[in-house]
Design an enzyme around this catalytic site. Sequence first.
Site, PDB file in Angstrom:
ATOM      1  N   VAL A 147       0.912  -1.159   0.077  1.00 24.03           N
ATOM      2  CA  VAL A 147      -0.211  -0.039  -0.083  1.00 24.03           C
ATOM      3  C   VAL A 147       0.919   1.200   0.229  1.00 24.03           C
ATOM      4  O   VAL A 147       1.935   1.307   0.736  1.00 24.03           O
ATOM      5  CB  VAL A 147      -0.951   0.098   1.174  1.00 24.03           C
ATOM      6  CG1 VAL A 147      -1.716   1.267   1.243  1.00 24.03           C
ATOM      7  CG2 VAL A 147      -1.767  -1.211   1.382  1.00 24.03           C
ATOM      8  N   CYS A 148       0.535   2.039  -0.816  1.00 27.83           N
ATOM      9  CA  CYS A 148       1.338   3.329  -1.126  1.00 27.83           C
ATOM     10  C   CYS A 148       1.462   4.229   0.104  1.00 27.83           C
ATOM     11  O   CYS A 148       0.226   4.575   0.631  1.00 27.83           O
ATOM     12  CB  CYS A 148       0.805   4.122  -2.133  1.00 27.83           C
ATOM     13  SG  CYS A 148       1.952   5.877  -2.048  1.00 27.83           S
ATOM     14  N   VAL A 149       2.421   4.392   0.964  1.00 34.07           N
ATOM     15  CA  VAL A 149       2.198   5.412   2.395  1.00 34.07           C
ATOM     16  C   VAL A 149       1.878   6.646   1.959  1.00 34.07           C
ATOM     17  O   VAL A 149       1.029   7.027   2.828  1.00 34.07           O
ATOM     18  CB  VAL A 149       3.569   5.489   2.898  1.00 34.07           C
ATOM     19  CG1 VAL A 149       4.877   6.035   2.023  1.00 34.07           C
ATOM     20  CG2 VAL A 149       3.793   5.848   4.118  1.00 34.07           C
TER      21      VAL A 149
END
Lengths: 119, 130, 101
Positions: free
Chosen positions: A77-79
Amino acid sequence: MKFGILVNEGPFQHQASDSAYLFTKAALEKGHEIYRVFFYYDGVNNANKLSEPQADDRDLVKLWSALAEEHKVDLVVCVAAALRRGIKDDILAPGFRISGLGQLIESGIVADRQITFGD
Amino acid sequence: MEEEWDEDGPEVVKRFMYVNRKAPYGTVYALEMLEKVLIAAAFEQDVHVVFMDDGVYQLKKEQETKGINMKNFSPTFRALEGYDVEKLYVEKESLEARGLTVDDLVVPVEVLSSQDLKALMDKQEVILTA
Amino acid sequence: MLLHTVNKSPFERNTLESCLRVCEDGAGILLIEDGVYGALDNTVVADLIKKRMGNIKFYVLGPDVDARGLGNQTMIDGIETVDFGGFVDLVEKHSATQSWL
């Protein structure tokens, strides 16, 4: 062959995550390797374990988690996208991890094919 | 994963193309796409950024976003050069269809006909769209 | 040669048109999600695909067709129906995939 998958939408507004899930499953069934599934934009909502779909609806969060468990698929998941949307480590469903956008670029570099599902 | 990256990551340079087809502000796609472009540059990949359809409006000069309470990200396109992202392309047909010329854009770009864009796109190894 | 996927209805968006404009002869186009409406024959947009039929290979994702009640509708002649396994095969056999969104 190694596939990298990018999912740009969450489970409840667009078909993208369903298509990505079914594609990923089909690729695994054919013996391909999924190098990584990267969740970006509203796609980060696929990792929210607090979501509760209605009983007769499919539960994509659980489906992705099960795929990770069964086939050791790396769900990232992209931070930056996640923080914007309130997705943090303590609400991550099993099998997901939060990391940087660099993981998407790395997937593009390492995988033989990179494919996007979005709106 | 980490080991694999250490082995063949930095040595591999792939042709990455980012296809921007959406207008700014109405949706988040344009902004988060720009973030992706900057990261790819940090990985020293061969980055190509294409603007077509309403994506050309991302480059329109004189954006003034105070009145809609959003950050004007168009100046960032001018900073791309500093990240070695120099291959910016605009599709001629999309530009003309919107009554725009390169003088209306915030950065210098190469204008490609759809014929030329076809050939360039076909050579790419990774294509990311929004 | 590239595989292009199109997931928008050609009645609502210009996505298929844009894809066709920059699609090389010899490439493949797979219609998925709402893009499958573009595969129907006898519509005002059917010519978009028919004009390129000899030069581009067109595919449509069967599960999306069936889901939308189009299983018995007439598709444009020459479009091949694939399932998700076929989708995977198409991605594998083309050099890269461009997703038109």
